[in-house]
Each structure stands twice: as structure tokens, then as C-alpha cells.
Design a protein around this motif. Structure first.
Motif, mmCIF file in Angstrom:
data_model
loop_
_atom_site.group_PDB
_atom_site.id
_atom_site.type_symbol
_atom_site.label_atom_id
_atom_site.label_comp_id
_atom_site.label_asym_id
_atom_site.label_seq_id
_atom_site.Cartn_x
_atom_site.Cartn_y
_atom_site.Cartn_z
ATOM 1 N N TYR A 1 0.849 -1.191 0.000
ATOM 2 C CA TYR A 1 0.000 0.000 0.000
ATOM 3 C C TYR A 1 0.884 1.241 0.000
ATOM 4 C CZ TYR A 1 -3.082 3.740 1.345
ATOM 5 O OH TYR A 1 -3.752 4.938 1.352
ATOM 6 N N ARG B 1 -10.714 -1.556 -9.097
ATOM 7 C CA ARG B 1 -9.584 -2.399 -9.493
ATOM 8 C C ARG B 1 -9.211 -1.986 -10.908
ATOM 9 N NH1 ARG B 1 -10.479 -8.584 -9.629
ATOM 10 N NH2 ARG B 1 -12.000 -7.942 -11.168
ATOM 11 N N ASN B 2 -8.003 -1.466 -11.046
ATOM 12 C CA ASN B 2 -7.500 -1.057 -12.366
ATOM 13 C C ASN B 2 -8.495 -0.170 -13.112
ATOM 14 O OD1 ASN B 2 -5.234 -2.691 -11.850
ATOM 15 N ND2 ASN B 2 -6.223 -4.465 -12.767
ATOM 16 N N GLY C 1 0.336 -7.150 -9.718
ATOM 17 C CA GLY C 1 0.335 -5.837 -10.357
ATOM 18 C C GLY C 1 -1.016 -5.159 -10.420
ATOM 19 N N ASP C 2 -2.106 -5.872 -10.122
ATOM 20 C CA ASP C 2 -3.420 -5.223 -10.087
ATOM 21 C C ASP C 2 -3.404 -4.114 -9.049
ATOM 22 O OD1 ASP C 2 -4.565 -6.729 -12.081
ATOM 23 O OD2 ASP C 2 -5.747 -8.007 -10.744
ATOM 24 N N ARG C 3 -4.125 -3.022 -9.361
ATOM 25 C CA ARG C 3 -4.154 -1.854 -8.473
ATOM 26 C C ARG C 3 -5.552 -1.681 -7.885
ATOM 27 N NH1 ARG C 3 -0.762 2.701 -10.236
ATOM 28 N NH2 ARG C 3 -2.715 3.766 -10.655
ATOM 29 N N THR D 1 -1.030 -2.168 -4.580
ATOM 30 C CA THR D 1 -0.623 -2.922 -5.760
ATOM 31 C C THR D 1 -0.324 -4.352 -5.338
ATOM 32 O OG1 THR D 1 0.329 -0.912 -6.713
ATOM 33 C CG2 THR D 1 0.997 -3.016 -7.689
ATOM 34 N N ILE E 1 -2.955 3.896 -3.338
ATOM 35 C CA ILE E 1 -3.120 2.705 -4.168
ATOM 36 C C ILE E 1 -2.412 1.498 -3.559
ATOM 37 C CG2 ILE E 1 -2.631 1.705 -6.446
ATOM 38 C CD1 ILE E 1 -2.886 4.557 -7.583
ATOM 39 N N TYR F 1 -7.920 0.726 -5.201
ATOM 40 C CA TYR F 1 -7.954 2.024 -4.531
ATOM 41 C C TYR F 1 -9.405 2.456 -4.329
ATOM 42 C CZ TYR F 1 -8.136 3.166 -9.507
ATOM 43 O OH TYR F 1 -8.450 3.176 -10.843
#
Length: 180
Positions: free
Chosen positions: A86, A121-122, A150-152, A94, A92, A154
Motif C-alpha cells: 500500500y 480495481r485497475n 500488479g493489479d491496483r 498494488t 493505491i 484504490y
């Protein structure tokens, strides 16, 4: 008699050679076991992921917003960040490894009297919270997601709205349930 002595010598030499081979094989097995244990410890360390953060680092009521567009919330007061996935500067998370993750976020309605915020998500909305009840009311939601490395993830607040915090009431948390 000489043939018995010769056979006895061969037998003893064979046993000594076999013992040296067994000791050598045992050393190889122990070295391999040591390597596997180190690799497993490294793998476990990489898959320990958990974070929890509050919106502001203050004990006084603080409004964040309004913004003239959707805004990614930066939960600045990091309480836990195992694995450092985080980022409080961007808000974000990741995913460091592919796996099943659980996320939860809570928001307190700010001075706008209305709260709409979503977990993304992304860039894609996954879940949201909504509350219209004046100030100091809250909403919460949680979800389990299968993420790729690698997915983000937030939280974004809708435009022209506010979110409030005091003593860690508005929070964003997540953890890796298990790697896939």
C-alpha cells in the motif's frame, strides 16, 4: 587361503567405498534440504501482505474534499503495511503476488451531507458505499477479489462530495487470504 584374503580385502574396500558414497549422498541431501527451507522462507515472506490505513492523521474532525472530479483517496495514516504493497502517497494498493485478497473500506459523511465512494480495481468499479444522513454518519463495504500480480486497488470519492475522519474512522484495509 590367498583367495579368501583377497575376497575379504575387496569386501572391506567395497564397504568403505559404499560408506563414503552414502556420506556424500547424505551431505547432498542435507544441502538440498537447507536450500529448500531457505526458498520456502523467502516465499512465505513474499506472500505476507496486509495493510490498514486511516484517511487522516488527526484527532480533530477533518473534511476531505469536495473535488471537481472523482478523486482517489489517499489514506495517509498507515497503521499496518506488511509487504509494503500500500502506498499512502497515492492511496493505491498494488498486488505483489497473484492471489485471493480481502478488502474493506469505511467512510464517514463529511460536510456535504452525502457520501458516495467506490473501491476500484485497475479503474473498474467493484463495490461502493453510499450514505445520505447529514454529517457523522458512516458506511462500509468489503469484498474478496482474485487479483493478478500488479493489479491496483484504490478508493475513489465521487465529485463534489466530502468524506470526514477523526481518530481513524474512515479506513481502507486489505490482506492476502492465500496466494494462487
Amino acid at each position: 587361503m590367498r583367495s579368501f584374503l583377497f575376497l575379504g580385502t575387496l569386501l572391506v574396500c567395497g564397504l568403505v567405498g559404499a560408506q563414503e558414497t552414502i556420506e556424500s549422498q547424505l551431505q547432498q541431501v542435507l544441502a538440498r534440504l537447507d536450500k529448500l527451507e531457505r526458498e520456502n522462507e523467502e516465499r512465505v515472506a513474499r506472500t505476507q501482505v496486509a495493510f490498514s490505513a486511516a484517511l487522516v492523521n488527526s484527532t480533530t474532525w477533518t473534511d476531505v474534499g469536495p473535488f471537481n472530479r472523482y478523486k482517489t483517496l489517499e489514506f495517509k495514516r498507515v497503521i499496518t503495511n506488511i509487504g509494503n504493497a500500500y502506498n499512502p502517497d497515492t492511496g493505491i494498493f498494488t498486488a505483489p503476488v497473484k492471489g485471493l485478497y480481502y478488502f474493506r473500506f469505511t467512510g464517514v459523511v463529511g460536510s456535504s451531507g452525502l457520501l458516495n465512494a467506490g473501491l476500484k480495481r485497475n479503474g473498474v468499479n467493484i463495490i461502493a458505499i453510499h450514505h445520505k444522513a447529514g454529517t457523522q454518519a458512516s458506511a462500509t463495504n468489503g469484498v474478496t477479489l482474485e487479483l493478478e500480480q500488479g493489479d491496483r486497488i484504490y478508493v475513489q470519492i465521487w465529485e463534489n462530495l466530502t468524506i470526514a475522519d477523526q481518530s481513524q474512522l474512515s479506513t481502507f484495509s486489505g490482506f492476502l487470504v492465500f496466494p494462487l
